[in-house]
Design a protein around this motif. Structure first.
Motif, PDB file in Angstrom:
ATOM      1  N   LEU A 188       1.278 -24.346 -50.480  1.00  0.00           N
ATOM      2  CA  LEU A 188       0.156 -24.061 -49.585  1.00  0.00           C
ATOM      3  C   LEU A 188      -1.168 -24.469 -50.213  1.00  0.00           C
ATOM      4  CD1 LEU A 188       0.713 -20.658 -47.734  1.00  0.00           C
ATOM      5  CD2 LEU A 188       0.847 -22.969 -46.825  1.00  0.00           C
ATOM      6  N   PHE A 189      -1.338 -24.175 -51.486  1.00  0.00           N
ATOM      7  CA  PHE A 189      -2.569 -24.578 -52.174  1.00  0.00           C
ATOM      8  C   PHE A 189      -2.760 -26.089 -52.110  1.00  0.00           C
ATOM      9  CE2 PHE A 189      -3.325 -20.797 -55.311  1.00  0.00           C
ATOM     10  CZ  PHE A 189      -3.736 -20.029 -54.239  1.00  0.00           C
ATOM     11  N   GLU A 190      -1.671 -26.832 -52.300  1.00  0.00           N
ATOM     12  CA  GLU A 190      -1.755 -28.298 -52.234  1.00  0.00           C
ATOM     13  C   GLU A 190      -2.118 -28.756 -50.826  1.00  0.00           C
ATOM     14  OE1 GLU A 190       2.025 -29.660 -53.617  1.00  0.00           O
ATOM     15  OE2 GLU A 190       1.690 -28.987 -55.691  1.00  0.00           O
ATOM     16  N   LYS A 191      -1.531 -28.103 -49.832  1.00  0.00           N
ATOM     17  CA  LYS A 191      -1.824 -28.459 -48.441  1.00  0.00           C
ATOM     18  C   LYS A 191      -3.266 -28.114 -48.083  1.00  0.00           C
ATOM     19  CE  LYS A 191       0.323 -28.194 -43.862  1.00  0.00           C
ATOM     20  NZ  LYS A 191       1.401 -27.594 -43.043  1.00  0.00           N
ATOM     21  N   ILE A 192      -3.726 -26.941 -48.538  1.00  0.00           N
ATOM     22  CA  ILE A 192      -5.119 -26.551 -48.298  1.00  0.00           C
ATOM     23  C   ILE A 192      -6.070 -27.561 -48.935  1.00  0.00           C
ATOM     24  CG2 ILE A 192      -6.881 -24.811 -48.842  1.00  0.00           C
ATOM     25  CD1 ILE A 192      -4.550 -22.715 -48.640  1.00  0.00           C
ATOM     26  N   GLU A 193      -5.727 -27.990 -50.157  1.00  0.00           N
ATOM     27  CA  GLU A 193      -6.574 -28.938 -50.897  1.00  0.00           C
ATOM     28  C   GLU A 193      -6.774 -30.236 -50.123  1.00  0.00           C
ATOM     29  OE1 GLU A 193      -8.962 -30.600 -53.810  1.00  0.00           O
ATOM     30  OE2 GLU A 193      -8.268 -28.520 -53.660  1.00  0.00           O
ATOM     31  N   THR A 194      -5.744 -30.692 -49.434  1.00  0.00           N
ATOM     32  CA  THR A 194      -5.843 -31.965 -48.708  1.00  0.00           C
ATOM     33  C   THR A 194      -6.274 -31.760 -47.252  1.00  0.00           C
ATOM     34  OG1 THR A 194      -3.466 -31.842 -48.249  1.00  0.00           O
ATOM     35  CG2 THR A 194      -4.157 -33.117 -50.173  1.00  0.00           C
ATOM     36  N   VAL A 195      -5.535 -30.951 -46.513  1.00  0.00           N
ATOM     37  CA  VAL A 195      -5.776 -30.802 -45.076  1.00  0.00           C
ATOM     38  C   VAL A 195      -7.102 -30.114 -44.783  1.00  0.00           C
ATOM     39  CG1 VAL A 195      -4.919 -29.714 -42.952  1.00  0.00           C
ATOM     40  CG2 VAL A 195      -3.313 -30.795 -44.535  1.00  0.00           C
ATOM     41  N   ASP A 196      -7.456 -29.101 -45.585  1.00  0.00           N
ATOM     42  CA  ASP A 196      -8.634 -28.300 -45.236  1.00  0.00           C
ATOM     43  C   ASP A 196      -9.951 -29.012 -45.532  1.00  0.00           C
ATOM     44  OD1 ASP A 196      -9.126 -25.797 -43.912  1.00  0.00           O
ATOM     45  OD2 ASP A 196     -10.173 -25.160 -45.721  1.00  0.00           O
ATOM     46  N   LYS A 197      -9.891 -30.162 -46.189  1.00  0.00           N
ATOM     47  CA  LYS A 197     -11.113 -30.959 -46.330  1.00  0.00           C
ATOM     48  C   LYS A 197     -11.627 -31.387 -44.964  1.00  0.00           C
ATOM     49  CE  LYS A 197     -10.133 -32.773 -50.951  1.00  0.00           C
ATOM     50  NZ  LYS A 197      -9.753 -33.961 -51.750  1.00  0.00           N
TER      51      LYS A 197
END
Length: 464
Positions: A33-42
């Motif tokens: 989730l942290f990795e997904k947040i790092e990319t998608v949430d930009k």
């Protein structure tokens, strides 16, 4: 985000089961989730604060599982929180300049309940500044963006909660609903949102907007997940002056049972007036689908809706000004201009306006109870318009408060904030350009379980 991606992300209960059976490690779930947040949430800007302590918590939870210990039904499941909900040791900003560095010393009641159930707080989610706006694009930290089209509003004020759940950045989230702020972003972002009966979920430790109208509610991808999350969150709290004593219940207990011979009411006035043509078309199909399920569709009367809507506005703006008056005086320059202007509209009211509005609040209960007397729920659209572009403000180009988009967005959600009746929004279709459309089910007070039953039947039939 396309519809396939939406469907292929695991849901809350699926993840809870995988963790419980040790098919996945909690640590890996959090890391992913942290990795997904790092990319998608930009692109989405749904998070204000990511809880980095979640990694250490996840390690401990894996160790507990290995030793045969399960904290509760949400053991290891990452949940996000609208950033007006106090979290011990984690910033709680209210989407504002004034509280941008505020770190609470204790948890709100809902956070305590989540942690007792084993949930991991993955982070704090963006919100319209001080939760006072249904557009979701006036946070000190910038607007949250709709995962289906990042040029479009998420809706507000639980803007980050809607975007994060929709995009699969957490497995559920909490929002708050005063004029529709759980249901609006849920509808615009294609997820499930429940505003339960007033007083069902504690507001202790949640920054207020209106003492008479605020509700806390769960936001999830699926109906069953939502009911399970409400199971965890509900319960009497003597620290909350508005808490309603009610027996602990399983809100999912009717899910999956037949809805044949149920009745739903369709109010042709007010809720079905002035609809976007695409919403109207999808709602017609939704009504037909319920008929196919054996549900009896009846017309119901809901008179005096304009009076109810006006009373909601009066209570909201006066409560909001009372909440914020001290900070308005102490920090006059720390406000979004639109929000500040809206707060001061309360000064135009007189004391008897507020007294009449409180009286109408009681009247609205009578009106909705009469409409629900011979049906199990009322079915309406959640929104009358599709998600506008971020920073869109006025309809038909007329720049005055009566024409402000906030009143169109909250038109179909605010009445049940006034009377406190449970209201569920769920996806029921898509526009031709792929934007989600939501249907709203309204039930009698304390009748959430029946609403979930009806919602689940539609969800399974539509298979969106």
């Amino acid at each position: 985000m396309d519809n396939k991606e939406h469907n292929h992300t695991k849901n809350l209960l699926e993840m809870a089961e995988d963790i419980k059976n040790r098919h996945v490690s909690v640590l890996n779930v959090v890391k992913e989730l942290f990795e997904k947040i790092e990319t998608v949430d930009k692109k989405l800007n749904s998070f204000i604060t990511v809880n980095t302590n979640a990694l250490e918590t996840a390690k401990k939870m894996d160790e507990e599982l290995a030793a045969g210990t399960i904290r509760g039904p949400l053991h290891g499941v990452p949940i996000g929180l609208k950033d007006i909900i106090e979290t011990k040791g984690i910033k709680t900003t209210m989407g504002s300049d004034i509280y941008k560095d505020y770190i609470p010393e204790k948890n709100s009641t809902v956070v305590k309940k989540l942690e007792e159930a084993g949930a991991i707080i993955i982070g704090k989610l963006n919100t319209h500044q001080f939760a006072y706006g249904p557009t979701g694009d006036r946070s000190y930290f910038g607007p949250a963006r709709n995962p289906y089209n990042t040029d479009k509003m998420t809706g507000g004020s639980s803007s980050g909660s809607g975007a994060a759940v929709s995009a699969g950045l957490c497995y559920g989230a909490l929002g708050t609903d005063t004029g529709g702020s759980v249901r609006i972003p849920s509808a615009f972002c294609g997820i499930v949102g429940m505003k339960p009966t007033y007083g069902t979920i504690s507001k202790q430790g949640v920054y207020p907007l209106s003492w008479h109208l605020d509700h806390v509610g769960p936001m999830t991808r699926r109906i069953k997940d939502n009911a399970y999350l409400l199971n965890v969150l509900s319960g009497y709290d003597n620290q909350d002056l508005d808490a309603v004593p009610r027996e602990q219940e399983d809100f999912s207990r009717f899910i999956g049972e037949d809805v044949n011979d149920f009745s739903i009411g369709v109010p042709k006035q007010f809720y079905f007036e002035g609809l976007d043509k695409e919403i109207e078309k999808v709602m017609d199909s939704t009504i037909d689908k319920y008929r196919e399920l054996g549900v009896n569709v009846k017309s119901v009367e809901l008179p005096d809706m304009e009076t109810i809507t006006k009373a909601h506005k009066v209570i909201l703006r006066n409560d909001a000004f009372a909440v914020h008056e001290e900070n308005l005086n102490n920090f006059p320059n720390a406000w979004d201009d639109e929000l500040k202007e809206r707060l001061y509209t309360a000064l135009e009211d007189k004391g008897h306006d507020y007294a009449r509005a409180i009286r109408v609040r009681k009247l609205s209960k009578v009106i909705f109870n009469q409409a629900l007397e011979n049906v199990d729920a009322i079915l309406t659209p959640t929104m009358s318009i599709m998600p506008p572009k971020i920073n869109g403000r006025y309809l038909n180009g007329e720049m005055n408060d009566n024409n402000h988009i906030r009143w169109t967005i909250t038109k179909l959600t605010s009445p049940t904030d006034l009377n406190g009746f449970p209201s569920l929004t769920m996806p029921c279709g898509f526009s031709t350009d792929g934007m989600p459309i939501g249907a709203q089910l309204i039930g009698k007070e304390f009748n959430e379980a029946k609403i979930y039953q009806l919602g689940y039947a539609l969800e399974q039939a539509l298979n969106l």
